[in-house]
Design an enzyme around this catalytic site. Structure first.
Site, mmCIF file in Angstrom:
data_model
loop_
_atom_site.group_PDB
_atom_site.id
_atom_site.type_symbol
_atom_site.label_atom_id
_atom_site.label_comp_id
_atom_site.label_asym_id
_atom_site.label_seq_id
_atom_site.Cartn_x
_atom_site.Cartn_y
_atom_site.Cartn_z
ATOM 1 N N GLU A 1 12.737 -9.262 1.827
ATOM 2 C CA GLU A 1 11.976 -8.061 2.203
ATOM 3 C C GLU A 1 12.818 -6.828 1.897
ATOM 4 O O GLU A 1 13.999 -6.784 2.227
ATOM 5 C CB GLU A 1 11.671 -8.114 3.705
ATOM 6 C CG GLU A 1 10.896 -6.903 4.196
ATOM 7 C CD GLU A 1 10.675 -6.949 5.710
ATOM 8 O OE1 GLU A 1 10.467 -8.031 6.281
ATOM 9 O OE2 GLU A 1 10.723 -5.856 6.314
ATOM 10 N N ASN B 1 8.141 -5.432 -0.952
ATOM 11 C CA ASN B 1 8.102 -4.247 -0.102
ATOM 12 C C ASN B 1 6.651 -4.165 0.374
ATOM 13 O O ASN B 1 5.776 -3.688 -0.357
ATOM 14 C CB ASN B 1 8.480 -2.978 -0.882
ATOM 15 C CG ASN B 1 8.454 -1.756 0.024
ATOM 16 O OD1 ASN B 1 7.979 -1.817 1.160
ATOM 17 N ND2 ASN B 1 8.954 -0.633 -0.475
ATOM 18 N N ARG C 1 4.440 11.298 -2.253
ATOM 19 C CA ARG C 1 4.367 11.144 -0.798
ATOM 20 C C ARG C 1 5.740 11.340 -0.137
ATOM 21 O O ARG C 1 6.752 10.808 -0.624
ATOM 22 C CB ARG C 1 3.761 9.768 -0.448
ATOM 23 C CG ARG C 1 4.731 8.631 -0.298
ATOM 24 C CD ARG C 1 4.068 7.283 -0.073
ATOM 25 N NE ARG C 1 3.952 6.927 1.326
ATOM 26 C CZ ARG C 1 4.262 5.708 1.795
ATOM 27 N NH1 ARG C 1 4.704 4.749 0.994
ATOM 28 N NH2 ARG C 1 4.124 5.442 3.067
ATOM 29 N N ARG D 1 13.502 5.058 12.111
ATOM 30 C CA ARG D 1 12.341 5.943 12.045
ATOM 31 C C ARG D 1 11.480 5.770 13.303
ATOM 32 O O ARG D 1 12.010 5.521 14.379
ATOM 33 C CB ARG D 1 11.575 5.664 10.747
ATOM 34 C CG ARG D 1 12.439 5.896 9.500
ATOM 35 C CD ARG D 1 11.687 5.615 8.221
ATOM 36 N NE ARG D 1 10.534 6.508 8.069
ATOM 37 C CZ ARG D 1 9.505 6.270 7.256
ATOM 38 N NH1 ARG D 1 9.500 5.167 6.505
ATOM 39 N NH2 ARG D 1 8.494 7.113 7.175
ATOM 40 N N HIS E 1 12.861 -2.339 1.652
ATOM 41 C CA HIS E 1 12.267 -1.039 1.962
ATOM 42 C C HIS E 1 13.154 0.062 1.412
ATOM 43 O O HIS E 1 14.384 -0.057 1.436
ATOM 44 C CB HIS E 1 12.148 -0.829 3.477
ATOM 45 C CG HIS E 1 11.302 -1.858 4.130
ATOM 46 N ND1 HIS E 1 9.935 -1.814 4.100
ATOM 47 C CD2 HIS E 1 11.632 -2.993 4.792
ATOM 48 C CE1 HIS E 1 9.449 -2.874 4.727
ATOM 49 N NE2 HIS E 1 10.464 -3.608 5.157
ATOM 50 N N PRO F 1 0.788 -1.230 0.000
ATOM 51 C CA PRO F 1 0.000 0.000 0.000
ATOM 52 C C PRO F 1 0.821 1.282 0.000
ATOM 53 O O PRO F 1 1.885 1.353 0.620
ATOM 54 C CB PRO F 1 -0.825 -0.106 1.288
ATOM 55 C CG PRO F 1 -0.155 -1.132 2.115
ATOM 56 C CD PRO F 1 0.504 -2.069 1.158
ATOM 57 N N ASN F 2 0.290 2.238 -0.719
ATOM 58 C CA ASN F 2 0.822 3.612 -0.807
ATOM 59 C C ASN F 2 2.096 3.748 -1.626
ATOM 60 O O ASN F 2 2.577 4.852 -1.843
ATOM 61 C CB ASN F 2 1.029 4.226 0.598
ATOM 62 C CG ASN F 2 -0.266 4.299 1.369
ATOM 63 O OD1 ASN F 2 -1.245 4.841 0.863
ATOM 64 N ND2 ASN F 2 -0.303 3.732 2.561
ATOM 65 N N TYR G 1 11.167 9.225 0.969
ATOM 66 C CA TYR G 1 11.139 8.194 -0.076
ATOM 67 C C TYR G 1 11.738 8.636 -1.410
ATOM 68 O O TYR G 1 11.863 7.828 -2.326
ATOM 69 C CB TYR G 1 9.696 7.715 -0.296
ATOM 70 C CG TYR G 1 9.084 7.108 0.949
ATOM 71 C CD1 TYR G 1 9.636 5.966 1.526
ATOM 72 C CD2 TYR G 1 7.961 7.670 1.552
ATOM 73 C CE1 TYR G 1 9.090 5.405 2.677
ATOM 74 C CE2 TYR G 1 7.397 7.115 2.702
ATOM 75 C CZ TYR G 1 7.970 5.985 3.247
ATOM 76 O OH TYR G 1 7.433 5.434 4.383
ATOM 77 N N ALA H 1 3.273 -0.512 4.814
ATOM 78 C CA ALA H 1 2.911 -0.553 6.241
ATOM 79 C C ALA H 1 2.464 -1.942 6.696
ATOM 80 O O ALA H 1 2.486 -2.242 7.901
ATOM 81 C CB ALA H 1 1.830 0.486 6.527
HETATM 82 C C1 DQA Z 1 8.306 1.372 3.490
HETATM 83 C C2 DQA Z 1 8.428 1.578 5.003
HETATM 84 C C3 DQA Z 1 7.081 1.382 5.695
HETATM 85 O O1 DQA Z 1 7.205 1.602 7.088
HETATM 86 C C4 DQA Z 1 6.047 2.340 5.146
HETATM 87 O O2 DQA Z 1 4.797 2.088 5.724
HETATM 88 C C5 DQA Z 1 5.967 2.322 3.657
HETATM 89 C C6 DQA Z 1 7.223 2.273 2.891
HETATM 90 C C7 DQA Z 1 9.621 1.691 2.747
HETATM 91 O O3 DQA Z 1 9.773 1.239 1.604
HETATM 92 O O4 DQA Z 1 10.488 2.385 3.285
HETATM 93 O O5 DQA Z 1 4.906 2.423 3.073
HETATM 94 O O6 DQA Z 1 7.974 0.016 3.241
#
Ligand code: DQA
Length: 142
Positions: A98, A74, A18, A107, A100, A10-11, A23, A77
């Site tokens: 995994e 990835n 964002r 953080r 990120h 998500p996102n 990011y 959240a």
């Molecule tokens: C993320 C880190 C997560 O905590 C966050 O919710 C994201 C992006 C990253 O790629 O740094 O959506 O996965």
């Protein structure tokens, strides 16, 4: 050729808009393009997808069985609380990595906990879009 499924949670479709200070300015499309260039160089066949829906991500993981050799995920959240995605990765028995963009350990407190990491071979975080490239190289080495 090794087949890799790259899953984005998500996102991540909002990259480029964002929290640019966290990011960066690249869009997910830009990252997919970079991944494609690197995959051509190192000889990896990959698919790239993004979903804001937990169930859809789980369906993709289930569908990966017998099709892909490695999962790169990835989970956004969902990293921090989706036991359902964790169980799906465990169920399909495909090695997973995994990734990120940000360093989740530097953080907010809640981000430093990943419920996904224990079912992955390893975790790559903090390298911005290069986390995807490093993930690809890790997949190649598996
Ligand atoms: C993320 C880190 C997560 O905590 C966050 O919710 C994201 C992006 C990253 O790629 O740094 O959506 O996965």
């Amino acid at each position: 050729m090794k087949k890799v499924l790259i899953l984005n949670g998500p996102n991540l479709n909002m990259l480029g808009i964002r929290e640019k200070n966290v990011y960066g300015v690249e869009t997910l499309q830009d990252i997919a393009q970079k991944v494609s260039e690197e995959a051509n160089i190192i000889g990896i066949d990959f698919d790239f997808m993004q979903s804001n829906h937990e169930g859809e991500i789980i369906d993709k993981i289930h569908g990966a069985r017998g099709v892909y050799d490695v999962l790169i995920i990835n989970p956004g959240a969902y990293t921090h609380y989706s036991y359902a995605i964790r169980d799906a990765i465990k169920a399909v028995e495909i090695p997973a990595i995994e990734i990120h963009l940000s360093n989740i350990h530097s953080r907010e407190e809640f981000r430093s906990k990943s419920v996904i990491a224990p079912v992955c071979v390893g975790q790559i975080c903090g390298f911005g879009s290069k986390s995807y490239i490093l993930g690809l190289h890790a997949a190649k080495l598996l």
